[in-house]
Scaffold this active site. Sequence first.
Site: not given
Length: 185
Positions: A23, A49, A59, A62, A131, A171-172
């Site tokens: 199931r 997030n 990504r 950071h 996260y 930004k990265d």
Amino acid sequence: MKVIPTAIPDVVVLEPRVFGDDRGFFFESFNRRQFADAIGRDVDFVQDNHSRSVKGVLRGIHYQIQQPQGKLVRVVQGEVYDVAVDLRKSSPTFGQWVGEALSAANKRMLWVPEGFGHAFLVVSESAEFLYKTTDYYAPEAERSIVWNDATLAIDWPLARLQGAAVQLSAKDQQGRRFSEADVYQ
């Protein structure tokens, strides 16, 4: 919940106990007591997030120099290669990194404590990434280290992209080298 150590003792992989049959499945994705036992302290998560990215999106790396965020990360669709980099200058593992495959299939989570940089590379056609954070997003305190820094020498699984290009945000693309980055004392 199974706790799997990594090469950096403060970073751990958490593998939930999954109950499944024809199931579907069920598992506890977060239990505060079990989590505190796993990492050796209690934390308060203040923000959740959710991001969706396509293959090749990278990504990070950071972090927030003030209001550092601990992150409990997991994937609910697809697969990523997730990386934590120790940015605590006083740590014996300063400048070291660990990487882990996180996927909807393996249901593993990674605890990235405060004082670490965090990044992930999407290796499936797409991925949804969730996260929890221990502090709020503070754009004025946010920093980024370039993903392919030679000093860190992160072994990204680029072959898994099967010809897809690494895609970075503006930004990265402006990330600093590790040697020039603001770090934690």
